[in-house]
Design a protein around this motif. Structure first.
Motif, PDB file in Angstrom:
ATOM      1  N   THR A  15      -7.975  -1.213  -3.849  1.00 42.71           N
ATOM      2  CA  THR A  15      -8.045   0.111  -3.258  1.00 42.71           C
ATOM      3  C   THR A  15      -6.638   0.518  -2.818  1.00 42.71           C
ATOM      4  N   TYR A  16      -6.514   1.734  -2.392  1.00 38.04           N
ATOM      5  CA  TYR A  16      -5.239   2.264  -1.905  1.00 38.04           C
ATOM      6  C   TYR A  16      -4.658   1.370  -0.813  1.00 38.04           C
ATOM      7  N   GLU A  57      -7.081   8.219  -2.984  1.00 35.84           N
ATOM      8  CA  GLU A  57      -8.331   7.718  -3.569  1.00 35.84           C
ATOM      9  C   GLU A  57      -8.071   6.707  -4.692  1.00 35.84           C
ATOM     10  N   ARG A  64     -10.502  -5.760  -8.106  1.00 39.12           N
ATOM     11  CA  ARG A  64     -10.515  -4.326  -7.819  1.00 39.12           C
ATOM     12  C   ARG A  64      -9.649  -4.089  -6.586  1.00 39.12           C
ATOM     13  N   VAL A 121      -7.631   3.624  -7.135  1.00 32.29           N
ATOM     14  CA  VAL A 121      -8.387   2.404  -7.459  1.00 32.29           C
ATOM     15  C   VAL A 121      -7.700   1.754  -8.656  1.00 32.29           C
TER      16      VAL A 121
END
Length: 128
Positions: free
Chosen positions: A49-50, A37, A47, A39
């Motif tokens: 994400t994984y 999960e 931004r 971030v």
């Protein structure tokens, strides 16, 4: 009762591994240190994400054994709750200085400590 100092030390060890070019260049090794999960809000404001981080990390600065490397300083941490550690530190990468904040969590002992959240802020030249 688990030792808070030991938890912080394990999170610091994971953070230092993520700065190692060999780890950064390996999707498999990086995936073992990032929480599913995960971030990040990077120094550029992007931004992550994984999946995005794992896909692009090998191409990021600091990921080549022949290139510039992250030099961490002032790394410290505090256990916020069992299985949750907050780290703060600075890095230099060439001429770029950045302040960091990361949260590490331990879901279970089998997978170990993983970075759940990371924030980086670039420090302009001349700022203390």
């Amino acid at each position: 009762m688990e030792d808070a100092t030991d938890d912080v030390n394990q999170a610091i060890a994971g953070e230092l591994q993520l700065m190692d070019p060999h780890v950064r260049a390996s999707r498999h090794r990086a995936a073992q240190l990032l929480d599913p999960e995960f971030v990040e809000v990077g120094g550029s404001g992007r931004r992550w994400t994984y999946e995005a981080m794992l896909a692009e990390l090998p191409e990021h600065p600091g990921s080549s054994v022949d290139g510039v490397r992250y030099e961490p300083s002032e790394i410290s941490g505090v256990r916020l709750a069992p299985g949750l550690v907050h780290l703060t530190f600075e890095t230099t990468l060439g001429e770029r200085r950045t302040r960091h904040s990361s949260i590490w969590r331990l879901r279970d002992r089998a997978t170990g400590w993983r970075m759940y959240y990371h924030q980086a802020t670039r420090v302009p030249l001349g700022v203390d």
